[in-house]
Write a protein that holds these residues in place. Structure first.
Motif, short mmCIF file in Angstrom:
data_model
loop_
_atom_site.label_atom_id
_atom_site.label_comp_id
_atom_site.label_asym_id
_atom_site.label_seq_id
_atom_site.Cartn_x
_atom_site.Cartn_y
_atom_site.Cartn_z
N HIS A 93 18.97 5.12 13.26
CA HIS A 93 17.54 5.47 13.27
C HIS A 93 16.73 4.36 13.95
O HIS A 93 15.86 4.63 14.77
N GLY A 94 17.03 3.12 13.57
CA GLY A 94 16.32 2.00 14.17
C GLY A 94 16.65 1.82 15.64
O GLY A 94 15.76 1.50 16.44
N TRP A 95 17.91 2.02 16.00
CA TRP A 95 18.30 1.86 17.41
C TRP A 95 17.57 2.85 18.30
O TRP A 95 17.27 2.55 19.45
N ALA A 96 17.29 4.04 17.76
CA ALA A 96 16.57 5.05 18.54
C ALA A 96 15.06 4.90 18.38
O ALA A 96 14.29 5.70 18.92
N ALA A 129 22.54 0.91 23.52
CA ALA A 129 22.32 -0.54 23.59
C ALA A 129 22.31 -1.16 22.21
O ALA A 129 22.83 -2.27 22.00
N GLY A 130 21.75 -0.44 21.22
CA GLY A 130 21.77 -0.93 19.85
C GLY A 130 23.17 -1.03 19.30
O GLY A 130 23.50 -1.99 18.58
N SER A 133 24.83 -4.15 20.94
CA SER A 133 24.34 -5.44 20.45
C SER A 133 24.80 -5.73 19.03
O SER A 133 24.80 -6.88 18.59
N ASN A 134 25.24 -4.70 18.30
CA ASN A 134 25.71 -4.89 16.93
C ASN A 134 27.23 -4.73 16.82
O ASN A 134 27.76 -4.63 15.71
N GLY A 135 27.92 -4.72 17.96
CA GLY A 135 29.38 -4.67 17.95
C GLY A 135 29.97 -3.37 17.49
O GLY A 135 31.09 -3.34 16.98
N VAL A 136 29.25 -2.27 17.69
CA VAL A 136 29.72 -0.95 17.26
C VAL A 136 30.16 -0.16 18.49
O VAL A 136 29.38 0.00 19.44
#
Length: 256
Positions: A93-96, A129-130, A133-136
């Motif tokens: 949710h935050g990444w979007a 991109a989120g 940046s969080n290794g997912v």
């Protein structure tokens, strides 16, 4: 142009819990931020191994605490508080940036599968991109123009259910004798056999309720149909004119 998107996320959240109960299906009901910034996940767990699932929650390093809210012996609702580190690996949710509408999220032994509506590809790129940046690990399973979903919606089917049903039909899962096993069908869709089984059950249920059951209402006694099971029915129940689906499997963010 609004897009329907299906993605898989290689997040560790609830991985141990699911591994302890391989027959349990886990579906996200709600994701909300807590006061300390970590995420609370409200989830449904369904199946015969809920005791093992709860043991897994106790041992799961991504879960700081959990509580059983309610349900039945085979389907229970839980609220889990994730650790701060785990929360950063599932905050789609935050990444979007709140610009996508997420419809569902399911966890199997391998990954999370998430579906939602995106206003355009730029928001999808932000989500990718989120993840990075969080290794997912992010895999794009499907991108569809929402206009294409209307055929599925008229039968109360999700796009994934429609896709699974048509794949099963084309591969001979409903043939007599059966041409493909549930495990082989799951492998072709790159999901667990439990996930395929649930999609097929729910899809067939929705399809029958929106077609056969709807037509039977106010018609004739259902017993008449049982007495004449082959009347006006083709060998496989219906004929699909075009069952070709465009489904890019395993595309990474570079394909966006």
């Amino acid at each position: 142009m609004t897009l329907f998107v299906s993605i898989s996320l290689d997040s560790p959240v609830l991985e141990t819990s699911v591994e302890r109960a391989s027959t349990v299906d886990v579906t996200l009901e709600q994701q909300t931020p807590s006061e300390d910034g970590s995420l609370d996940l409200t989830i449904w767990a369904s199946g015969d191994g809920l005791g093992g699932f709860e043991d897994g929650l106790d041992a799961d390093e991504t879960v700081s605490r959990w509580v059983h809210i309610g349900g039945t012996e085979t389907s229970k609702l839980y609220r889990t508080r994730l650790t701060e580190r785990a929360s950063s690996s599932i905050d789609y949710h935050g990444w979007a940036d709140g610009k996508a509408v997420f419809l569902s999220a399911e966890r199997d032994a391998a990954r999370w599968t998430v579906e939602g509506y995106f206003p355009d590809r730029s928001v999808l790129r932000d989500l990718a991109a989120g993840c990075e940046s969080n290794g997912v690990t992010f895999d794009l399973l499907e991108v569809s123009d929402t206009d294409r979903l209307q055929d599925a919606r008229q039968f109360d089917l999700s796009d994934v259910q429609l896709q699974t049903l048509l794949t099963a039909l084309n591969r001979g899962y409903y043939s007599v004798p059966r041409q493909v096993t549930l495990e082989e069908l799951a492998a072709s869709l790159d999901v667990s056999h439990q996930a395929v089984s649930e999609r097929l059950r729910r899809g067939v249920d929705s399809l029958l309720r929106s077609t056969v059951a709807a037509r039977c209402e106010g018609d004739r006694d259902p017993a008449d149909y049982r007495e004449h099971p082959t009347d006006d029915v083709s060998s496989n129940g219906f004929e699909a004119e075009d069952t070709t689906l465009t489904r890019p499997i395993g595309l990474g963010p570079e394909a966006l």
